[in-house]
Design a protein around this motif. Structure first.
Motif, PDB file in Angstrom:
ATOM      1  N   LEU B  49      46.285  16.400  27.929  1.00  0.00           N
ATOM      2  CA  LEU B  49      45.944  16.003  26.560  1.00  0.00           C
ATOM      3  C   LEU B  49      47.179  15.858  25.668  1.00  0.00           C
ATOM      4  CD1 LEU B  49      42.847  18.283  25.944  1.00  0.00           C
ATOM      5  CD2 LEU B  49      42.870  15.805  26.150  1.00  0.00           C
ATOM      6  N   GLU B  51      48.808  18.271  24.570  1.00  0.00           N
ATOM      7  CA  GLU B  51      48.826  19.381  23.625  1.00  0.00           C
ATOM      8  C   GLU B  51      50.085  20.185  23.870  1.00  0.00           C
ATOM      9  OE1 GLU B  51      45.721  22.489  22.649  1.00  0.00           O
ATOM     10  OE2 GLU B  51      44.570  21.107  23.894  1.00  0.00           O
ATOM     11  N   ARG B  78      44.454  10.611  23.158  1.00  0.00           N
ATOM     12  CA  ARG B  78      43.352  11.576  23.319  1.00  0.00           C
ATOM     13  C   ARG B  78      41.996  10.895  23.341  1.00  0.00           C
ATOM     14  NH1 ARG B  78      45.769  16.271  19.705  1.00  0.00           N
ATOM     15  NH2 ARG B  78      47.440  16.853  21.136  1.00  0.00           N
ATOM     16  N   PHE B  85      34.977  21.779  26.478  1.00  0.00           N
ATOM     17  CA  PHE B  85      35.606  23.095  26.585  1.00  0.00           C
ATOM     18  C   PHE B  85      34.584  24.194  26.807  1.00  0.00           C
ATOM     19  CE2 PHE B  85      38.277  20.407  23.989  1.00  0.00           C
ATOM     20  CZ  PHE B  85      39.519  20.571  24.581  1.00  0.00           C
ATOM     21  N   LYS B  89      33.626  23.927  21.140  1.00  0.00           N
ATOM     22  CA  LYS B  89      34.450  23.354  20.063  1.00  0.00           C
ATOM     23  C   LYS B  89      33.694  22.301  19.247  1.00  0.00           C
ATOM     24  CE  LYS B  89      39.062  24.110  22.060  1.00  0.00           C
ATOM     25  NZ  LYS B  89      39.213  25.491  21.543  1.00  0.00           N
ATOM     26  N   LEU B  90      32.489  22.640  18.834  1.00  0.00           N
ATOM     27  CA  LEU B  90      31.753  21.756  17.939  1.00  0.00           C
ATOM     28  C   LEU B  90      32.124  22.085  16.506  1.00  0.00           C
ATOM     29  CD1 LEU B  90      28.254  21.897  19.675  1.00  0.00           C
ATOM     30  CD2 LEU B  90      29.976  20.088  19.834  1.00  0.00           C
ATOM     31  N   LEU B  91      32.001  21.087  15.622  1.00  0.00           N
ATOM     32  CA  LEU B  91      32.239  21.340  14.207  1.00  0.00           C
ATOM     33  C   LEU B  91      30.993  22.027  13.653  1.00  0.00           C
ATOM     34  CD1 LEU B  91      33.895  17.926  13.371  1.00  0.00           C
ATOM     35  CD2 LEU B  91      35.019  20.149  13.547  1.00  0.00           C
ATOM     36  N   ARG B 150      29.604  14.049  22.887  1.00  0.00           N
ATOM     37  CA  ARG B 150      30.718  13.674  22.028  1.00  0.00           C
ATOM     38  C   ARG B 150      31.898  13.170  22.858  1.00  0.00           C
ATOM     39  NH1 ARG B 150      33.538  18.332  18.658  1.00  0.00           N
ATOM     40  NH2 ARG B 150      34.082  18.944  20.774  1.00  0.00           N
TER      41      ARG B 150
END
Ligand SMILES: Nc1ncnc2c1ncn2[C@@H]1O[C@H](COP(=O)(O)OP(=O)(O)O)[C@@H](O)[C@H]1O
Ligand SMILES: [Mg+2]
Lengths: 294, 228
Positions: B49, B51, B78, B85, B89-91, B150
């Motif tokens: 990624l 990162e 990206r 993950f 890692k959702l908002l 997503r």
């Protein structure tokens, strides 16, 4: 990429609603800072205004000799009006001078009884554009034939006053700048705390492929809105307070030349709001940047 | 599709997470990356990624050398990789549908396109009914489906999942794996880092095993352990 303003505005509005407490903190901090800043601006504007007003009252009085002719007076007057340092010349005749004394002593009319009207002297009161120039103007008047005892000019007072005025005004400006710096730090700190609470969200946004600008824009809009709201509230309070103060001062302190013209209300309003908005934008921009390095 | 050439990653001064790793993954493959906790799986994902930067060696993704991608182009990189993950890692302040839509908004897509696509994808992962729920109103398995939706909504050529079933019970895990398998069959290259032994054993896919940052095994139709 398309700049989707609608999306960013919706995001910012939603964030503010969800983080209402943080938003209120940022708005309040901005409001308090802008309020103090505004009061500082007003105080310096009024102090400057008062000092200018006092300086303006300082004039040179030139008395005409007893035996002066009408023509001589008119000629002198025109001459003096032509000096570049002079703003205004007011002629005070003997009769007028007598009236003034009468006015002053109206409480004790018995003093007037023994007064011989002949001791009054006609004079001209010379108002100066620049109080500093009184020496130069006095010099010219002496050259015109006015003797030293017929001139009345408080040179000492003027130069001292000007020095004090300068110090006071600079002190007030320095305090304003210092406070401005403190406000920037305080407000951006409030914004940083609110953004710090959402650093995980920022991380996720970046992982999904959002560019720095995409993540940052709603935060900056939020900072802008918070700055705008806080500063507008404070600026209106400042301007309103100023109106009340000017009104009160003109009735309670008639001897102090507080004037509404010392403060340009619209300018103060705009400056304060601009400062709040700017701090909001810059504060959020800088604060988000620290969390964008994912 | 994904190539590691002699990649070494050292954290800090001397914490070696990856040790001279060579690995090639072809387009359309489904690959399990297995190994004990701390063996370096997540480090590989984060390197892909961008990162993290490798300490030595080079990585190419989609034919692009990652070291040559400037910082401002990282978001575009990206977006070509869907990511899932362990912790979803959702908002948290967005509904399932809004979370999926965000990944499309990021790429500047039209609202109309988003309104059409998001319900389709949520139906695909079996969450059509849950579209308006917030993450904390969804079970772990449902949240993971949202995060897969997503990751996949932009139809990236690559999908990477780091311990996607790590927080889920075995039954739910099967459903997630089947979903990933379906996405792979559409042609997406899928890389799944996991230490879920049973799952790997039943799927019979390519297995790359890591141990202390080194690739110790690479089998075409492998299981989690050596003897299979
Ligand atoms: N940010 C970090 N800083 C220092 N060491 C790290 C960091 N992330 C991982 N490590 C170390 O690198 C090694 C590999 O970790 P990781 O890639 O997370 O393994 P896995 O995902 O297989 O559990 C571990 O020894 C871990 O302690
Ligand atoms: Mg891991």
């Amino acid at each position: 990429m398309r700049f989707n303003l609608g999306f960013f505005l919706r995001e910012a509005a939603k964030n503010m609603r969800l983080n209402a407490l943080m938003s209120v903190t940022a708005v309040t901090t901005t409001a308090v800072c802008v309020l103090v800043l505004g009061v500082g601006l007003l105080v310096s504007a009024h102090v400057e205004g008062i000092l200018r007003g006092v300086g303006k009252d300082v004039a040179i009085t030139a008395f005409f000799p007893e035996d002066v002719t009408r023509e001589q007076i008119d000629q002198d007057r025109r001459q003096v009006e032509g000096y570049p340092e002079v703003e205004e010349v007011v002629f005070v005749s003997e009769a007028e001078a007598l009236n003034r004394v009468k006015d002053m002593l109206s409480e004790q009319p018995e003093v007037m009884e023994g007064l011989d009207p002949d001791i009054m002297q006609a004079s001209m009161e010379i108002r100066l554009a620049d109080p500093e120039a009184s020496d130069a103007v006095a010099e010219r008047l002496r050259a015109e034939g006015f003797s030293e005892e017929n001139l009345n000019y408080p040179q000492q007072t003027i130069s001292q006053l000007n020095q004090v005025t300068g110090y006071v005004i600079w002190a007030l400006r320095a305090a304003t700048v210092l406070f401005l710096v403190a406000s920037v730090l305080l407000i951006s700190n409030a914004i940083r705390i609110s953004i710090f609470a959402r650093r995980k969200e920022i991380e996720v946004m970046k992982l999904v492929g959002a560019s720095d600008g995409f993540v940052r824009t709603p935060f900056v809009l939020e900072g802008l809105a918070q700055g705008l709201i806080g500063a507008t509230i404070a600026a209106l309070v400042v301007v309103w307070g100023n109106a009340i103060f000017v009104e009160w001062a003109s009735s309670a302190l008639p001897f102090v030349p507080v004037s509404s013209s010392a403060v340009n209300t619209l300018l103060v309003l705009l400056v304060l709001i601009a400062v709040g908005v700017l701090i909001g934008i810059v504060g959020s921009f800088v604060s988000v940047r620290r969390f964008l390095r994912v | 599709m994904i190539n590691f050439n002699n990649v070494t990653k050292v954290y800090g001064k001397d914490s070696v997470a990856l040790d001279h790793v060579d690995l090639g993954i072809d387009p359309g493959e489904f690959v399990f990356l297995v190994g004990a906790s701390g063996s370096g799986k997540s480090t590989m994902v984060r390197l892909i990624l961008k990162e993290l930067e490798p300490s030595a060696g080079s990585i190419t993704v989609n034919g692009v050398r990652l070291s040559g991608i400037p910082r401002r182009s990282v978001p575009r990189h990206r977006r070509s990789i869907g990511c899932v993950f362990q912790d979803f890692k959702l908002l948290p302040n967005k509904t399932a549908a809004e979370n999926v839509a965000y990944a499309m908004e990021v790429t500047g897509q039209k609202r109309r396109a988003i309104r059409v696509k998001v319900p389709q994808i949520l139906d695909l992962v079996g969450l059509g009914e849950q579209a308006e729920k917030y993450p904390d109103q969804l079970s772990g398995g449902e949240q993971q489906r949202v995060s897969i939706a997503r990751a996949f909504v932009g139809q990236p050529p690559i999908l990477i999942a780091d311990e996607p079933t790590g927080n889920l019970d075995p039954d739910t895990s099967v459903g997630i794996m089947q979903l990933l398998h379906r996405i792979n069959r559409i042609g997406t290259t899928v890389l799944v880092a996991t230490h879920d032994r049973e799952m790997v054993d039943v799927m019979r896919k390519r297995v790359v095993a890591l141990e202390d940052g080194r690739v110790v095994r690479d089998m075409v139709k492998g299981g989690y352990a050596n003897e299979v």
